[in-house]
Scaffold this motif. Structure first.
Motif, PDB file in Angstrom:
ATOM      1  N   ALA A 142       3.340  -5.863  10.849  1.00 31.35           N
ATOM      2  CA  ALA A 142       2.853  -5.329   9.577  1.00 31.35           C
ATOM      3  C   ALA A 142       3.632  -4.082   9.219  1.00 31.35           C
ATOM      4  CB  ALA A 142       1.369  -5.012   9.687  1.00 31.35           C
ATOM      5  N   GLU A 143       3.446  -3.632   8.001  1.00 33.24           N
ATOM      6  CA  GLU A 143       4.147  -2.449   7.504  1.00 33.24           C
ATOM      7  C   GLU A 143       3.632  -1.197   8.232  1.00 33.24           C
ATOM      8  OE1 GLU A 143       6.408  -3.211   5.174  1.00 33.24           O
ATOM      9  OE2 GLU A 143       7.126  -1.143   5.181  1.00 33.24           O
ATOM     10  N   LYS A 144       2.344  -1.003   8.196  1.00 34.94           N
ATOM     11  CA  LYS A 144       1.717   0.106   8.923  1.00 34.94           C
ATOM     12  C   LYS A 144       0.246  -0.230   9.137  1.00 34.94           C
ATOM     13  CE  LYS A 144       0.972   2.801   4.729  1.00 34.94           C
ATOM     14  NZ  LYS A 144       1.223   4.006   3.980  1.00 34.94           N
ATOM     15  N   ILE A 157      -4.903  -2.390   8.180  1.00 41.36           N
ATOM     16  CA  ILE A 157      -3.546  -2.842   8.509  1.00 41.36           C
ATOM     17  C   ILE A 157      -2.879  -3.231   7.193  1.00 41.36           C
ATOM     18  CG2 ILE A 157      -2.203  -4.616   9.703  1.00 41.36           C
ATOM     19  CD1 ILE A 157      -4.680  -4.778  11.625  1.00 41.36           C
ATOM     20  N   GLU A 158      -1.754  -2.623   6.926  1.00 41.63           N
ATOM     21  CA  GLU A 158      -1.050  -2.933   5.682  1.00 41.63           C
ATOM     22  C   GLU A 158      -0.003  -3.984   5.989  1.00 41.63           C
ATOM     23  OE1 GLU A 158      -0.117   0.589   3.351  1.00 41.63           O
ATOM     24  OE2 GLU A 158       1.684  -0.466   2.692  1.00 41.63           O
ATOM     25  N   GLU A 159      -0.172  -5.166   5.454  1.00 44.08           N
ATOM     26  CA  GLU A 159       0.749  -6.254   5.763  1.00 44.08           C
ATOM     27  C   GLU A 159       2.048  -6.092   4.987  1.00 44.08           C
ATOM     28  OE1 GLU A 159      -1.534 -10.069   7.033  1.00 44.08           O
ATOM     29  OE2 GLU A 159      -2.202  -9.512   5.044  1.00 44.08           O
ATOM     30  N   LYS A 160       3.064  -6.807   5.458  1.00 44.00           N
ATOM     31  CA  LYS A 160       4.378  -6.666   4.811  1.00 44.00           C
ATOM     32  C   LYS A 160       4.369  -7.199   3.380  1.00 44.00           C
ATOM     33  CE  LYS A 160       7.070  -6.314   8.981  1.00 44.00           C
ATOM     34  NZ  LYS A 160       7.806  -6.977  10.041  1.00 44.00           N
ATOM     35  N   ASP A 161       3.445  -8.142   3.088  1.00 45.96           N
ATOM     36  CA  ASP A 161       3.390  -8.678   1.722  1.00 45.96           C
ATOM     37  C   ASP A 161       2.463  -7.845   0.823  1.00 45.96           C
ATOM     38  OD1 ASP A 161       0.882  -9.285   2.612  1.00 45.96           O
ATOM     39  OD2 ASP A 161       1.036 -11.458   2.323  1.00 45.96           O
ATOM     40  N   PRO A 196       5.823   0.717  13.279  1.00 44.33           N
ATOM     41  CA  PRO A 196       6.788   0.600  14.377  1.00 44.33           C
ATOM     42  C   PRO A 196       7.878   1.669  14.220  1.00 44.33           C
ATOM     43  CG  PRO A 196       6.381  -1.532  13.373  1.00 44.33           C
ATOM     44  CD  PRO A 196       5.737  -0.516  12.488  1.00 44.33           C
ATOM     45  N   ALA A 197       8.269   2.283  15.333  1.00 41.30           N
ATOM     46  CA  ALA A 197       9.246   3.383  15.280  1.00 41.30           C
ATOM     47  C   ALA A 197      10.632   2.828  15.004  1.00 41.30           C
ATOM     48  CB  ALA A 197       9.212   4.160  16.588  1.00 41.30           C
ATOM     49  N   TYR A 249      11.637  -7.910  18.747  1.00 40.21           N
ATOM     50  CA  TYR A 249      10.638  -8.764  18.085  1.00 40.21           C
ATOM     51  C   TYR A 249      10.261  -8.169  16.732  1.00 40.21           C
ATOM     52  CZ  TYR A 249      10.381 -11.063  22.564  1.00 40.21           C
ATOM     53  OH  TYR A 249      10.710 -11.750  23.699  1.00 40.21           O
ATOM     54  N   SER A 250       9.770  -9.020  15.847  1.00 39.00           N
ATOM     55  CA  SER A 250       9.443  -8.551  14.492  1.00 39.00           C
ATOM     56  C   SER A 250       8.318  -7.516  14.503  1.00 39.00           C
ATOM     57  CB  SER A 250       9.075  -9.730  13.591  1.00 39.00           C
ATOM     58  OG  SER A 250       8.044 -10.472  14.176  1.00 39.00           O
ATOM     59  N   THR A 251       7.524  -7.493  15.569  1.00 39.81           N
ATOM     60  CA  THR A 251       6.452  -6.494  15.656  1.00 39.81           C
ATOM     61  C   THR A 251       7.002  -5.104  16.000  1.00 39.81           C
ATOM     62  OG1 THR A 251       6.178  -7.008  17.988  1.00 39.81           O
ATOM     63  CG2 THR A 251       4.702  -8.146  16.457  1.00 39.81           C
ATOM     64  N   GLY A 252       8.268  -5.049  16.465  1.00 38.69           N
ATOM     65  CA  GLY A 252       8.853  -3.765  16.861  1.00 38.69           C
ATOM     66  C   GLY A 252       9.031  -3.658  18.365  1.00 38.69           C
ATOM     67  N   LEU A 253       8.509  -4.604  19.109  1.00 39.81           N
ATOM     68  CA  LEU A 253       8.657  -4.589  20.568  1.00 39.81           C
ATOM     69  C   LEU A 253      10.120  -4.860  20.939  1.00 39.81           C
ATOM     70  CD1 LEU A 253       7.228  -4.769  23.460  1.00 39.81           C
ATOM     71  CD2 LEU A 253       7.226  -7.221  23.088  1.00 39.81           C
TER      72      LEU A 253
END
Lengths: 295, 448
Positions: free
Chosen positions: A256-258, B247-251, A75-76, A113-117
């Motif tokens: 997610a992170e990426k 997909i790399e999750e936050k955990d 997410p940017a 939102y936590s997804t970046g939206l």
């Protein structure tokens, strides 16, 4: 000019032509640039198949052999932070909920939102022009884009996609993200205009993290993507047209992170009907499968 | 002559240009769609045979008034089950089968309990001369020098009685005499009378349950999560995992998905699902399905020593039918409980859900002083009943005690995994995991 001299000139011309043709046919790397993945016969057969199913091709089919890889995105954060900083400067109240944070000023509310939206709602709205429904598409997009640029809500790598005039009165304008001249359909900006006012903006922007050129492989052809789509959706009861078929990236929204997004052929039918065909597997793209025990 | 050669050359070049143009315009070019060497051979573990994948949950030895429990891995368990399994594979059914039960006055000396059931009958290793049955338990009765095997069919509750040949009966007597009970802990079968002291008659057992009469001593167990080789496991799920996106999750977890199936790799294990395969039927018989489950776990990560199949069932509704298999790691006869057990769901479409969370005991050096008596079964059960009633879960007049087991629960403290001794108690479908020393409830979030 005598005949002998003419023959000599023609010989040189044909030698040159043959070298050019041979180069594109047999040279392994450069030939790829113009190598055909779809023959004319295939185009005809795809067209026939489409027509048999009541679909009609209104766009050209990319005949070249294309290759692609996955694009890793996140997410940017930069754009998000900038937008939210502006809200804080305006004295916004901040409310933290489970999956979202709300920034509220008197006339604007941003929900992150936590997804970046990010969803920004304007109340009562930002005046654009009288009777926006009567405006030409270009006039309306210019008005909207001028406002978005002024507010810092318009990223640079963006392309106008389409505009929908809803029956109930409002208009939505759709944009998608572009990365290195390739569409990233997951990154999007949507603007809602209700009568004379801009009432909402929704931004989901992605930060390209990395590409893997060593994982680049040849994708299925545009013709194969169309065939797969027909096999999946079957014939149409009323005539439909295929308006666009274009290679880009597409993936879902994740908290997610990426993550990686895959190359897809986006096929646009009329009435804003969109299909994304995975350019590696040929399957219609659906949501990803997050492992969980469903039963 | 020179002009003729020029004309000939020009004609050839013209012809060649036509051929090349045609080739470029209409020619079918070889499309290197995907790498061709994706179908790489994988060397995986051999699946287990039925004889090796199905063993009794425990063996109960009855000596006078007392019961003794032997669990897999113990010498006497292996000897006794090895003998009975062999006898069931070689017995002459025509001479051994009896229409009547063992005579009045015969004594039950031994029992084998199965979870999952033991399939017997045609084309199976055990009792291939009789019609198909799924055996829940085998009781062995003795009278004079004779020995009877009484097998209980779980589907029909019918009993199959077999008389052991004299030579086998003698061998079994010798084996029983060799069983050393001196250092073994005594167990008792839970009866209505024993439960009445705790619950005023509103608690029944769902089947025969044995509990230790005296407190057992247990201590915390150092554990290590199974190390999964990501690349190898990916190849067992994806024909070409290069086509799966990550997909790399936050955990820190990683999800690989190709849009049809997904695989989540975590530090402690993995989880896989293929939802499009869920709607399907099962045509495999119970023994075939057992073998399928063995193939699945062997292929997707292997079947390590200590991991046992401890649950197997057929479920279904509407157009959905599937087998579910569950495995549990055991140490010293005690199960190691994780919040998510290792399990697989599959049907005729194949595997559609798989979870694998395996913990191994690591560098187990337990000083005698660290071992402490665990709470007795009745204290643990009383606490579980109290919790059950506090949670207002009671909605039946008579509660069913389905399980009361001692084991280890996996927790993470200071970055290290430990197995904490616990009582796992199931009352009418509700499971309570209590610290076996302090009888404090473990919440699901505390468990790994």
């Amino acid at each position: 000019m005598n005949l002998g001299r003419s023959k000599l000139i023609l010989i040189f011309a044909f030698v040159g032509l043959n070298l050019f043709l041979g180069y594109h046919l047999f040279w392994p790397d450069f030939g790829r640039l113009t190598r055909v993945a779809v023959t004319m016969d295939e185009i005809h057969s795809v067209e026939l198949m489409l027509n048999d199913n009541n679909y009609y091709l209104e766009t050209s089919i990319d005949r070249s052999a294309r290759s692609s890889d996955f694009l890793t995105v996140s997410p940017a954060q930069g754009l998000q932070e900038k937008i939210l900083q502006d809200f804080i400067k305006k004295g916004a109240q901040v409310v933290v909920a489970e999956n979202a944070t709300v920034y509220r000023t008197e006339e604007e509310t941003a929900v992150v939102y936590s997804t970046g939206l990010i969803r920004i709602i304007y109340e009562p709205g930002v005046f654009l022009a009288e009777n926006t429904r009567a405006l030409e598409e270009q006039q309306l997009t210019e008005l909207v884009e001028t406002y978005l640029v002024g507010e810092g809500l318009m990223p640079q790598e963006i392309v106008f996609d389409y505009l929908v005039k809803r029956d109930v009165g409002f208009i939505t304008l759709h944009y998608y993200q572009v990365y290195e001249e390739t569409p990233v359909y997951s990154g999007k900006l949507q603007v809602t205009v209700d009568s004379d006012k801009l009432t909402a903006v929704e931004i989901y922007w992605l930060e390209p993290v990395e590409r893997f050129p060593n994982r680049e492989i040849e994708v299925i052809s545009a013709a194969d993507a169309l065939k797969n789509l027909m096999a999946e959706i079957g014939s149409s009861p009323e005539p439909k047209t295929v308006k666009e078929i274009k290679l880009g990236y597409f993936g879902g929204e994740y908290d997610a992170e990426k993550w990686e997004i895959q190359p897809v052929w986006r096929i646009v039918l009329d009435n804003y009907e969109y299909y994304y065909i995975n350019a590696f597997t040929g399957n219609i793209e659906q949501d990803i499968v997050i492992p969980e025990q469903a039963l | 002559m020179k002009e003729l050669l020029k004309s000939l050359l020009l004609f050839m070049l013209f012809g060649l240009s036509l051929v090349l143009t045609y080739q470029l315009w209409y020619g079918e070019m070889p499309a290197q769609k995907l790498e061709e060497d994706v179908y790489e051979e994988l060397i995986v573990e051999e699946p287990r045979s039925l004889e090796n994948l199905l063993t009794p949950q425990h063996v109960m030895v009855n000596s006078e008034e007392d019961f003794y429990i032997f669990k897999k891995g113990e010498v006497d368990y292996e000897r006794l089950w090895g003998f009975i399994s062999g006898a069931l594979q070689r017995v002459n059914i025509e001479t051994a089968i009896e229409e009547t039960k063992p005579p009045e006055g015969s004594i039950k000396i031994l029992a084998f309990y199965f979870m999952p059931d033991l399939p017997v009958g045609e084309e199976l290793p055990w009792l291939s001369g009789i019609s198909y049955a799924e055996i829940r338990s085998i009781d062995i009765y003795s009278y004079d020098a004779r020995k009877w095997l009484v097998l209980e069919d779980s589907a029909s509750n019918n009993l199959i009685t077999l008389l052991l040949p004299p030579s086998k009966a003698e061998q079994l007597s010798d084996l029983m005499e060799a069983v050393s009970l001196e250092e073994e802990k005594r167990y008792a079968m839970l009866t209505a009378e024993k439960l009445a002291m705790l619950s005023a008659g509103d608690l029944e057992t769902a089947g025969p349950i044995y509990v230790p009469v005296e407190p057992l001593t247990m201590s915390e167990l150092p554990l290590k999560a199974e190390e999964i080789e990501n690349e190898f496991i990916l190849k067992t799920f994806f024909v070409d995992y290069n086509l799966a996106r990550v997909i790399e999750e936050k955990d820190g977890g990683l999800i690989y998905t190709d849009g049809e199936k997904g695989l989540r790799l975590k530090e402690t294990g993995l989880e896989y699902s293929a939802p499009h395969k869920e709607v399907g039927q099962v045509t495999a018989t119970y023994p075939e399905a057992l073998l399928n489950s063995s193939s699945l776990i062997s292929y997707h990560g292997g079947w390590p020593e200590g991991l046992r199949l401890d649950g197997f069932s057929l479920s279904g509704w509407g157009r959905v039918a599937y087998y579910s298999a569950r495995w549990c790691m055991f140490y010293d006869g005690f199960p190691i409980f994780t919040s998510q057990p290792t399990k697989a769901f599959f049907n005729d479409n194949g595997l559609f859900y798989y979870a694998r969370f395996v913990f191994f005991p690591e560098n187990v050096i337990i000083e005698q002083g660290n071992k402490k008596d665990v709470a007795l079964w009745d204290e643990a059960l009383a606490e579980a009943l109290k919790l059950f009633k506090e949670q207002e879960l009671e909605n039946e007049t008579v509660l069913s005690l389905e399980e009361i087991t001692l084991g280890y629960a996996v927790v993470n403290s200071s970055g290290k995994y430990r197995g904490v001794p616990v009582w796992r108690i199931n009352i009418s479908g509700e499971t309570f995991i209590l610290d076996a020393h302090k009888l404090v409830l473990f919440e699901e979030v505390d468990l790994i």
